[in-house]
Motif scaffolding. Sequence first.
Motif, PDB file in Angstrom:
ATOM      1  N   LYS A 110       3.066   5.874  -2.903  1.00 21.39           N
ATOM      2  CA  LYS A 110       4.235   6.604  -3.417  1.00 21.39           C
ATOM      3  C   LYS A 110       4.145   6.744  -4.934  1.00 21.39           C
ATOM      4  CE  LYS A 110       7.790   5.284  -0.049  1.00 21.39           C
ATOM      5  NZ  LYS A 110       9.044   4.517   0.092  1.00 21.39           N
ATOM      6  N   GLN A 111       3.782   5.653  -5.595  1.00 24.30           N
ATOM      7  CA  GLN A 111       3.677   5.663  -7.051  1.00 24.30           C
ATOM      8  C   GLN A 111       2.605   6.653  -7.503  1.00 24.30           C
ATOM      9  OE1 GLN A 111       5.865   3.949  -8.794  1.00 24.30           O
ATOM     10  NE2 GLN A 111       5.100   4.767 -10.717  1.00 24.30           N
ATOM     11  N   LEU A 112       1.461   6.652  -6.856  1.00 22.24           N
ATOM     12  CA  LEU A 112       0.386   7.598  -7.199  1.00 22.24           C
ATOM     13  C   LEU A 112       0.839   9.035  -6.981  1.00 22.24           C
ATOM     14  CD1 LEU A 112      -2.799   5.819  -5.765  1.00 22.24           C
ATOM     15  CD2 LEU A 112      -2.268   6.268  -8.165  1.00 22.24           C
ATOM     16  N   LEU A 113       1.536   9.274  -5.905  1.00 15.78           N
ATOM     17  CA  LEU A 113       2.028  10.617  -5.607  1.00 15.78           C
ATOM     18  C   LEU A 113       3.016  11.077  -6.681  1.00 15.78           C
ATOM     19  CD1 LEU A 113       2.073  13.013  -3.684  1.00 15.78           C
ATOM     20  CD2 LEU A 113       3.854  11.845  -2.382  1.00 15.78           C
ATOM     21  N   LEU A 114       3.929  10.189  -7.059  1.00 18.35           N
ATOM     22  CA  LEU A 114       4.890  10.526  -8.110  1.00 18.35           C
ATOM     23  C   LEU A 114       4.179  10.812  -9.440  1.00 18.35           C
ATOM     24  CD1 LEU A 114       7.775   7.990  -7.425  1.00 18.35           C
ATOM     25  CD2 LEU A 114       7.869  10.479  -7.178  1.00 18.35           C
ATOM     26  N   GLU A 115       3.203   9.979  -9.765  1.00 20.46           N
ATOM     27  CA  GLU A 115       2.451  10.184 -11.007  1.00 20.46           C
ATOM     28  C   GLU A 115       1.698  11.511 -10.968  1.00 20.46           C
ATOM     29  OE1 GLU A 115      -0.001   6.720 -11.501  1.00 20.46           O
ATOM     30  OE2 GLU A 115       1.725   5.411 -11.837  1.00 20.46           O
ATOM     31  N   THR A 116       1.127  11.824  -9.820  1.00 17.76           N
ATOM     32  CA  THR A 116       0.405  13.084  -9.663  1.00 17.76           C
ATOM     33  C   THR A 116       1.355  14.264  -9.817  1.00 17.76           C
ATOM     34  OG1 THR A 116      -1.155  12.024  -8.152  1.00 17.76           O
ATOM     35  CG2 THR A 116      -1.098  14.419  -8.142  1.00 17.76           C
ATOM     36  N   GLN A 117       2.520  14.168  -9.225  1.00 18.27           N
ATOM     37  CA  GLN A 117       3.508  15.244  -9.328  1.00 18.27           C
ATOM     38  C   GLN A 117       3.980  15.413 -10.767  1.00 18.27           C
ATOM     39  OE1 GLN A 117       6.519  14.159  -6.478  1.00 18.27           O
ATOM     40  NE2 GLN A 117       5.442  15.118  -4.763  1.00 18.27           N
ATOM     41  N   LEU A 118       4.208  14.307 -11.457  1.00 19.04           N
ATOM     42  CA  LEU A 118       4.643  14.377 -12.852  1.00 19.04           C
ATOM     43  C   LEU A 118       3.552  14.987 -13.731  1.00 19.04           C
ATOM     44  CD1 LEU A 118       6.501  10.962 -13.281  1.00 19.04           C
ATOM     45  CD2 LEU A 118       7.518  13.241 -13.165  1.00 19.04           C
ATOM     46  N   THR A 119       2.328  14.617 -13.474  1.00 15.57           N
ATOM     47  CA  THR A 119       1.191  15.152 -14.235  1.00 15.57           C
ATOM     48  C   THR A 119       1.068  16.668 -13.995  1.00 15.57           C
ATOM     49  OG1 THR A 119       0.041  13.040 -14.015  1.00 15.57           O
ATOM     50  CG2 THR A 119      -1.269  14.931 -14.679  1.00 15.57           C
ATOM     51  N   ASP A 120       1.207  17.070 -12.737  1.00 17.26           N
ATOM     52  CA  ASP A 120       1.115  18.490 -12.398  1.00 17.26           C
ATOM     53  C   ASP A 120       2.227  19.281 -13.086  1.00 17.26           C
ATOM     54  OD1 ASP A 120      -1.092  17.979 -10.849  1.00 17.26           O
ATOM     55  OD2 ASP A 120      -0.038  18.133  -8.913  1.00 17.26           O
ATOM     56  N   ARG A 121       3.411  18.745 -13.165  1.00 22.22           N
ATOM     57  CA  ARG A 121       4.555  19.431 -13.796  1.00 22.22           C
ATOM     58  C   ARG A 121       4.351  19.560 -15.305  1.00 22.22           C
ATOM     59  NH1 ARG A 121       9.639  16.626 -10.718  1.00 22.22           N
ATOM     60  NH2 ARG A 121       9.220  17.538  -8.677  1.00 22.22           N
ATOM     61  N   SER A 122       3.812  18.487 -15.880  1.00 23.36           N
ATOM     62  CA  SER A 122       3.623  18.524 -17.325  1.00 23.36           C
ATOM     63  C   SER A 122       2.470  19.449 -17.735  1.00 23.36           C
ATOM     64  CB  SER A 122       3.393  17.115 -17.876  1.00 23.36           C
ATOM     65  OG  SER A 122       2.180  16.586 -17.383  1.00 23.36           O
ATOM     66  N   ASP A 123       1.542  19.688 -16.823  1.00 20.92           N
ATOM     67  CA  ASP A 123       0.416  20.603 -17.100  1.00 20.92           C
ATOM     68  C   ASP A 123       0.850  22.053 -17.081  1.00 20.92           C
ATOM     69  OD1 ASP A 123      -1.297  18.483 -17.430  1.00 20.92           O
ATOM     70  OD2 ASP A 123      -2.187  18.609 -15.428  1.00 20.92           O
ATOM     71  N   LYS A 124       1.949  22.358 -16.417  1.00 21.15           N
ATOM     72  CA  LYS A 124       2.388  23.761 -16.264  1.00 21.15           C
ATOM     73  C   LYS A 124       3.078  24.274 -17.459  1.00 21.15           C
ATOM     74  CE  LYS A 124       2.630  23.753 -11.289  1.00 21.15           C
ATOM     75  NZ  LYS A 124       3.388  23.974 -10.140  1.00 21.15           N
ATOM     76  N   GLU A 157       0.830  -1.201   0.000  1.00 18.55           N
ATOM     77  CA  GLU A 157       0.000   0.000   0.000  1.00 18.55           C
ATOM     78  C   GLU A 157       0.868   1.256   0.000  1.00 18.55           C
ATOM     79  OE1 GLU A 157      -2.486  -0.566   3.443  1.00 18.55           O
ATOM     80  OE2 GLU A 157      -3.872  -1.876   2.374  1.00 18.55           O
ATOM     81  N   LEU A 158       1.950   1.235   0.736  1.00 19.50           N
ATOM     82  CA  LEU A 158       2.854   2.377   0.777  1.00 19.50           C
ATOM     83  C   LEU A 158       3.494   2.609  -0.594  1.00 19.50           C
ATOM     84  CD1 LEU A 158       4.293   4.582   2.385  1.00 19.50           C
ATOM     85  CD2 LEU A 158       6.003   2.876   3.029  1.00 19.50           C
ATOM     86  N   GLU A 159       3.929   1.537  -1.232  1.00 20.85           N
ATOM     87  CA  GLU A 159       4.519   1.655  -2.557  1.00 20.85           C
ATOM     88  C   GLU A 159       3.503   2.190  -3.565  1.00 20.85           C
ATOM     89  OE1 GLU A 159       7.666   1.378  -3.615  1.00 20.85           O
ATOM     90  OE2 GLU A 159       8.178   1.125  -1.499  1.00 20.85           O
ATOM     91  N   GLN A 160       2.268   1.708  -3.467  1.00 19.35           N
ATOM     92  CA  GLN A 160       1.223   2.200  -4.369  1.00 19.35           C
ATOM     93  C   GLN A 160       0.958   3.682  -4.140  1.00 19.35           C
ATOM     94  OE1 GLN A 160      -2.006  -0.465  -3.518  1.00 19.35           O
ATOM     95  NE2 GLN A 160      -1.323  -2.015  -4.990  1.00 19.35           N
TER      96      GLN A 160
END
Length: 69
Positions: A55-69, A50-53
């Motif tokens: 972390k993965q979701l958080l990283l994906e969210t951060q990457l998505t937010d960066r690419s939207d900017k 669950e922790l790894e999942q």
Amino acid sequence: MITIVAVVGILTDTYTKNKNIELKRLDKEIKLEKLRLETYDKETAKMQLELEQTKQLLLETQLTDRSDK
């Protein structure tokens, strides 16, 4: 004399039965502790997944937010 032998026999039998009961109790206690450890290991593994999942979701969210900017 026969009475003493009979009493000693009864006491020995009672002692033996009590020890057998105690051995069975200890055996069940050991089995219960093994089950507790197995459960703990499984819960720990589940929490790690669950922790790894998360972390993965958080990283994906951060990457998505960066690419939207």
